[in-house]
Design a protein around this motif. Structure first.
Motif, PDB file in Angstrom:
ATOM      1  N   TYR A   1       0.644  -1.180   0.175  1.00 38.63           N
ATOM      2  CA  TYR A   1      -0.018  -0.037  -0.045  1.00 38.63           C
ATOM      3  C   TYR A   1       0.910   1.297  -0.049  1.00 38.63           C
ATOM      4  O   TYR A   1       0.766   2.126  -0.574  1.00 38.63           O
ATOM      5  CB  TYR A   1      -0.858  -0.131   1.169  1.00 38.63           C
ATOM      6  N   LEU A   2       1.707   1.284   0.911  1.00 37.44           N
ATOM      7  CA  LEU A   2       2.752   2.392   1.064  1.00 37.44           C
ATOM      8  C   LEU A   2       3.738   2.774  -0.146  1.00 37.44           C
ATOM      9  O   LEU A   2       4.057   3.754  -0.604  1.00 37.44           O
ATOM     10  CB  LEU A   2       3.439   2.389   2.131  1.00 37.44           C
ATOM     11  N   LYS A   3       4.172   1.320  -0.993  1.00 36.56           N
ATOM     12  CA  LYS A   3       4.825   1.829  -2.156  1.00 36.56           C
ATOM     13  C   LYS A   3       3.955   2.324  -3.252  1.00 36.56           C
ATOM     14  O   LYS A   3       4.534   2.882  -4.244  1.00 36.56           O
ATOM     15  CB  LYS A   3       5.680   0.236  -2.362  1.00 36.56           C
ATOM     16  N   GLU A   4       2.843   1.739  -3.295  1.00 35.12           N
ATOM     17  CA  GLU A   4       1.855   2.060  -4.541  1.00 35.12           C
ATOM     18  C   GLU A   4       1.169   3.373  -4.345  1.00 35.12           C
ATOM     19  O   GLU A   4       1.033   4.141  -5.447  1.00 35.12           O
ATOM     20  CB  GLU A   4       0.970   0.714  -4.474  1.00 35.12           C
ATOM     21  N   PHE A   5       0.808   3.896  -3.407  1.00 35.49           N
ATOM     22  CA  PHE A   5      -0.075   4.961  -3.203  1.00 35.49           C
ATOM     23  C   PHE A   5       0.560   6.187  -2.304  1.00 35.49           C
ATOM     24  O   PHE A   5       1.546   5.867  -1.562  1.00 35.49           O
ATOM     25  CB  PHE A   5      -1.227   4.731  -2.470  1.00 35.49           C
ATOM     26  N   SER A   6       0.087   7.303  -2.786  1.00 42.00           N
ATOM     27  CA  SER A   6       0.370   8.672  -1.776  1.00 42.00           C
ATOM     28  C   SER A   6      -0.963   9.076  -1.500  1.00 42.00           C
ATOM     29  O   SER A   6      -1.824   8.896  -1.877  1.00 42.00           O
ATOM     30  CB  SER A   6       1.470   9.351  -2.468  1.00 42.00           C
ATOM     31  N   MET A   7      -0.711  10.373  -0.843  1.00 38.64           N
ATOM     32  CA  MET A   7      -1.955  11.227  -0.313  1.00 38.64           C
ATOM     33  C   MET A   7      -2.872  11.593  -1.446  1.00 38.64           C
ATOM     34  O   MET A   7      -3.866  11.768  -1.391  1.00 38.64           O
ATOM     35  CB  MET A   7      -1.371  12.245   0.474  1.00 38.64           C
ATOM     36  N   THR A   8      -2.010  11.626  -2.596  1.00 40.36           N
ATOM     37  CA  THR A   8      -3.040  12.532  -3.721  1.00 40.36           C
ATOM     38  C   THR A   8      -3.700  11.541  -4.603  1.00 40.36           C
ATOM     39  O   THR A   8      -4.501  11.943  -5.392  1.00 40.36           O
ATOM     40  CB  THR A   8      -1.886  12.966  -4.816  1.00 40.36           C
ATOM     41  N   ASP A   9      -3.570  10.072  -4.285  1.00 38.46           N
ATOM     42  CA  ASP A   9      -4.209   9.093  -4.897  1.00 38.46           C
ATOM     43  C   ASP A   9      -5.951   8.785  -4.409  1.00 38.46           C
ATOM     44  O   ASP A   9      -6.530   8.371  -5.191  1.00 38.46           O
ATOM     45  CB  ASP A   9      -3.778   8.008  -4.750  1.00 38.46           C
ATOM     46  N   GLY A  10      -6.210   9.417  -3.430  1.00 36.80           N
ATOM     47  CA  GLY A  10      -7.409   9.519  -2.838  1.00 36.80           C
ATOM     48  C   GLY A  10      -7.825   8.222  -2.516  1.00 36.80           C
ATOM     49  O   GLY A  10      -9.137   7.855  -2.592  1.00 36.80           O
ATOM     50  N   VAL A  11      -7.157   7.343  -1.660  1.00 38.82           N
ATOM     51  CA  VAL A  11      -7.326   6.301  -1.180  1.00 38.82           C
ATOM     52  C   VAL A  11      -7.381   6.251   0.437  1.00 38.82           C
ATOM     53  O   VAL A  11      -6.562   6.979   0.963  1.00 38.82           O
ATOM     54  CB  VAL A  11      -6.478   5.046  -1.715  1.00 38.82           C
ATOM     55  N   ALA A  12      -7.808   5.353   0.892  1.00 37.70           N
ATOM     56  CA  ALA A  12      -7.569   5.047   2.414  1.00 37.70           C
ATOM     57  C   ALA A  12      -7.716   3.753   2.757  1.00 37.70           C
ATOM     58  O   ALA A  12      -8.448   2.724   2.078  1.00 37.70           O
ATOM     59  CB  ALA A  12      -8.568   5.726   3.230  1.00 37.70           C
ATOM     60  N   LEU A  13      -6.721   3.292   3.782  1.00 38.23           N
ATOM     61  CA  LEU A  13      -6.683   1.717   4.167  1.00 38.23           C
ATOM     62  C   LEU A  13      -7.197   1.763   5.402  1.00 38.23           C
ATOM     63  O   LEU A  13      -6.644   2.364   6.508  1.00 38.23           O
ATOM     64  CB  LEU A  13      -5.403   1.128   4.040  1.00 38.23           C
ATOM     65  N   TYR A  14      -8.168   0.749   5.889  1.00 38.69           N
ATOM     66  CA  TYR A  14      -8.755   0.606   7.201  1.00 38.69           C
ATOM     67  C   TYR A  14      -8.686  -0.857   7.541  1.00 38.69           C
ATOM     68  O   TYR A  14      -8.766  -1.717   6.867  1.00 38.69           O
ATOM     69  CB  TYR A  14     -10.340   0.732   7.194  1.00 38.69           C
ATOM     70  N   LEU A  15      -7.979  -0.975   8.630  1.00 44.15           N
ATOM     71  CA  LEU A  15      -7.582  -2.233   9.279  1.00 44.15           C
ATOM     72  C   LEU A  15      -8.463  -2.393  10.439  1.00 44.15           C
ATOM     73  O   LEU A  15      -8.252  -1.599  11.601  1.00 44.15           O
ATOM     74  CB  LEU A  15      -5.992  -2.225   9.746  1.00 44.15           C
TER      75      LEU A  15
ATOM     76  N   CYS B   1      10.734   0.225   7.428  1.00 40.84           N
ATOM     77  CA  CYS B   1      10.682  -0.615   6.132  1.00 40.84           C
ATOM     78  C   CYS B   1      11.486  -0.060   5.017  1.00 40.84           C
ATOM     79  O   CYS B   1      11.659  -1.089   4.021  1.00 40.84           O
ATOM     80  CB  CYS B   1       9.205  -0.593   5.783  1.00 40.84           C
ATOM     81  N   GLY B   2      12.083   1.061   5.201  1.00 41.78           N
ATOM     82  CA  GLY B   2      12.915   1.568   4.118  1.00 41.78           C
ATOM     83  C   GLY B   2      12.169   2.072   2.707  1.00 41.78           C
ATOM     84  O   GLY B   2      12.959   2.359   1.734  1.00 41.78           O
ATOM     85  N   ILE B   3      10.951   2.336   2.907  1.00 42.54           N
ATOM     86  CA  ILE B   3      10.179   2.679   1.859  1.00 42.54           C
ATOM     87  C   ILE B   3      10.322   4.459   1.862  1.00 42.54           C
ATOM     88  O   ILE B   3      10.060   5.038   2.915  1.00 42.54           O
ATOM     89  CB  ILE B   3       8.891   2.363   1.842  1.00 42.54           C
ATOM     90  N   GLU B   4      10.577   5.036   0.616  1.00 45.96           N
ATOM     91  CA  GLU B   4      10.692   6.552   0.593  1.00 45.96           C
ATOM     92  C   GLU B   4       9.417   7.059   0.863  1.00 45.96           C
ATOM     93  O   GLU B   4       8.442   6.987   0.310  1.00 45.96           O
ATOM     94  CB  GLU B   4      11.318   7.014  -0.676  1.00 45.96           C
ATOM     95  N   LYS B   5       9.444   8.149   1.717  1.00 50.14           N
ATOM     96  CA  LYS B   5       8.096   8.828   2.000  1.00 50.14           C
ATOM     97  C   LYS B   5       7.738   9.729   0.705  1.00 50.14           C
ATOM     98  O   LYS B   5       8.649  10.380   0.191  1.00 50.14           O
ATOM     99  CB  LYS B   5       8.188   9.678   3.126  1.00 50.14           C
ATOM    100  N   PRO B   6       6.510   9.624   0.103  1.00 46.44           N
ATOM    101  CA  PRO B   6       6.455  10.530  -0.874  1.00 46.44           C
ATOM    102  C   PRO B   6       6.306  11.901  -0.624  1.00 46.44           C
ATOM    103  O   PRO B   6       6.256  12.234   0.552  1.00 46.44           O
ATOM    104  CB  PRO B   6       4.652  10.102  -1.303  1.00 46.44           C
ATOM    105  N   PRO B   7       6.658  12.803  -1.678  1.00 52.21           N
ATOM    106  CA  PRO B   7       6.681  14.390  -1.418  1.00 52.21           C
ATOM    107  C   PRO B   7       5.363  14.946  -0.852  1.00 52.21           C
ATOM    108  O   PRO B   7       5.357  15.834   0.036  1.00 52.21           O
ATOM    109  CB  PRO B   7       6.923  14.637  -2.882  1.00 52.21           C
ATOM    110  N   ASN B   8       4.342  14.268  -1.330  1.00 51.59           N
ATOM    111  CA  ASN B   8       2.994  14.920  -0.780  1.00 51.59           C
ATOM    112  C   ASN B   8       2.551  13.967   0.610  1.00 51.59           C
ATOM    113  O   ASN B   8       1.406  13.824   0.719  1.00 51.59           O
ATOM    114  CB  ASN B   8       1.982  14.742  -1.900  1.00 51.59           C
ATOM    115  N   THR B   9       3.380  13.095   0.985  1.00 54.35           N
ATOM    116  CA  THR B   9       3.098  12.350   2.281  1.00 54.35           C
ATOM    117  C   THR B   9       2.358  10.914   2.286  1.00 54.35           C
ATOM    118  O   THR B   9       2.044  10.762   0.963  1.00 54.35           O
ATOM    119  CB  THR B   9       2.467  13.187   3.499  1.00 54.35           C
ATOM    120  N   TRP B  10       2.318  10.187   3.034  1.00 57.55           N
ATOM    121  CA  TRP B  10       1.850   8.914   3.100  1.00 57.55           C
ATOM    122  C   TRP B  10       0.306   8.959   2.646  1.00 57.55           C
ATOM    123  O   TRP B  10      -0.391   9.923   3.263  1.00 57.55           O
ATOM    124  CB  TRP B  10       2.093   8.126   4.312  1.00 57.55           C
ATOM    125  N   PRO B  11      -0.111   7.845   2.239  1.00 59.13           N
ATOM    126  CA  PRO B  11      -1.792   7.519   2.030  1.00 59.13           C
ATOM    127  C   PRO B  11      -2.176   7.303   3.408  1.00 59.13           C
ATOM    128  O   PRO B  11      -1.402   6.705   4.086  1.00 59.13           O
ATOM    129  CB  PRO B  11      -1.952   6.509   1.119  1.00 59.13           C
TER     130      PRO B  11
END
Length: 485
Positions: free
Chosen positions: A297-311, A333-343
């Motif tokens: 989820y964190l590799k594929e999406f960023s804040m601008t994608d308009g998605v949300a993950l509920y656990l 985890c070593g995943i780079e944070k997107p410029p417009n922040t995490w989803p």
């Protein structure tokens, strides 16, 4: 088979565990009485009373051991059947876990859909601890049925016992639970074990316990294969699929919950406009692949994608500080944070009553569970019955119902070794992180296709796993073995 009035009294060594259970029941009663003198009824007290109410083990055991001594309760006859034969279904009916929900699905299916049965139905709490939250969240009609079936009179030489739990709970149990079958093997009409595993094999002790049973019911072809390969006698292994209550899990009957008001935002930022909601339901353990889900989820999406993950999750041999666990995982985890922040990621860790669970699914756009192994995967089939597009690992139990037409089966990268716990050294699946990200993106980008798969999923749940279908399968098998008696 000896007659009901000529059952041999067990030797003192075999009676010892039975009398230990009698003693434990009396202790519970005394504790409950002592608590009742206080004005504050805590959840602990309620649980003790629940345990006492549905764990009348001393009555059941005395009835089996000394049937001529009138120790069996005078009870209201079970309305399901006037047949002398009884199916005593022993399971963790009060725990709220996976075996609990599965056991209830069978009981409700049989109660509603058995046609001209040769047996009556009884239930007994066995195999796990009681949860007052789960009990209080059950609909009134199920609570009423629980009392009725718990009070079914069963006599030993007329009873089939179903031990619905992991084999470590079977007679003699390896931990504190009412033994199943209650007095050991050989004195009932038949003993049936209902169980499943999430790895590629069984250990030798579980194989031995399975082979003590007359039959072992497993839910999928995957389990038929793994049980037989592990050494369980092929003639004992029978596939009995799980039912899903497609009337209860019906998207047309439930209004969606307001998920943002229920969830705790632990990563990213909330957005005012509507988001595409991914939902995952699981207990917090490594097997469930929460790390795979977060990474994809964190590799594929960023804040601008308009998605949300509920656990929607709960603790499993761990504390419940899920927010910090997720933040720590992201930091390491070593995943780079997107410029417009995490989803955004939300956690729902409050108890959701069973009657409200469909509303959680109704609030989602897609369901995702990249677990390393499943016995069956009840959240997956619940989501499918609610017409949600589902992404699930294409291995173990879910292979019984996931298809390219009704879902998005997640490919397996490789098999990996279980590193700890009771199944250390066994193998399970490692779902592909990159493939999961691609599938999640595909569902977001192709909503019409995804909704079509959701509709097909519900159709398949109705045609293959509805209560009426599965009640027929169970009834046919039981009446077949009674016919061979």
């Amino acid at each position: 088979m000896e007659s009901n009035n000529k059952i041999k009294i067990r030797s003192p060594s075999k009676l010892k565990p039975i009398f230990l259970w009698l003693l434990s029941s009396l202790v519970v009663a005394l504790i409950a009485i002592s608590f009742s003198s206080t004005s504050t009824k805590t959840n602990h007290f309620k649980t003790l009373l629940l345990k006492l109410t549905f764990s009348s083990h001393h009555t059941r055991l005395l009835g089996f051991l000394f049937p001529s001594q009138n120790h069996i309760q005078t009870l209201t006859p079970n309305p399901i059947s006037i047949s002398p034969y009884c199916v005593l279904w022993m399971a963790p009916f009060l725990s709220g876990g996976g075996y609990s929900s599965e056991a209830w699905s069978y009981i409700l299916s049989l109660h509603q859909h058995m046609k001209n049965p040769r047996f009556k139905l009884g239930i007994e709490q066995h195999g796990d601890l009681e949860s007052i939250e789960f009990w209080e969240g059950l609909p009134p009609h199920i609570k009423k049925l629980a009392f009725e079936l718990h009070n079914t009179e069963c006599r030993m030489n007329e009873t089939i016992v179903v031990c619905h739990s992991e084999p470590g709970a079977w007679y003699p149990p390896l931990f504190q639970t009412f033994p199943c079958p209650p007095t050991g093997y050989g004195e009932f009409v038949y003993t049936i074990g209902r169980t499943m595993f999430e790895t590629d094999r069984l250990n030798s002790e579980h194989v031995r316990r399975c082979n003590q049973m007359d039959f072992v019911w497993v839910p999928t072809e995957f389990h038929v294969s793994t049980f037989v390969k592990s050494g369980v006698e092929p003639s004992k292994v029978v596939k009995i699929v799980q039912p899903i209550d497609v009337s209860f899990f019906d998207p047309l009957k439930h209004k969606p919950f307001d998920l943002p008001s229920m969830g705790k935002l632990v990563l990213g930022r909330a957005k005012s406009r509507k988001e595409f909601v991914f939902l995952s339901v699981f207990k917090w353990e490594y097997r469930k692949g929460w790390d795979v889900l977060l990474r994809a989820y964190l590799k594929e999406f960023s804040m601008t994608d308009g998605v949300a993950l509920y656990l929607l999750t709960n603790p499993y041999h761990s504390d419940g500080d899920f927010g910090n666990k997720i933040v720590e995982f992201v930091e390491d985890c070593g995943i780079e944070k997107p410029p417009n922040t995490w989803p955004p990621i939300y956690v729902i860790d409050t108890h959701i009553a069973q009657v409200d669970l469909p509303r959680v699914y109704a609030a989602a756009d897609a369901f995702v569970l990249p677990s390393r192994g499943e016995g069956w995967g009840r959240p997956l089939v619940e989501a499918m019955a609610m017409s949600l597009p589902v992404i699930g690992t294409n291995w173990s139990g879910p292979t019984e119902y996931l298809t390219d037409e009704n879902s998005y089966p997640l490919p397996v990268d490789r098999m990996s070794e279980v590193m700890e716990g009771a199944f250390r050294g066994h193998l399970w699946a490692e779902p592909g992180v990159d493939q999961l990200g691609v599938l999640m993106r595909h569902v977001v980008s192709n909503p019409e296709e995804a909704r079509g798969k959701g509709r097909k999923a519900r159709e398949d749940m109705i045609s293959r796993f509805s209560p009426e279908i599965v009640a027929g399968i169970v009834t046919h098998h039981i009446q077949h073995i009674l016919g061979n008696k």
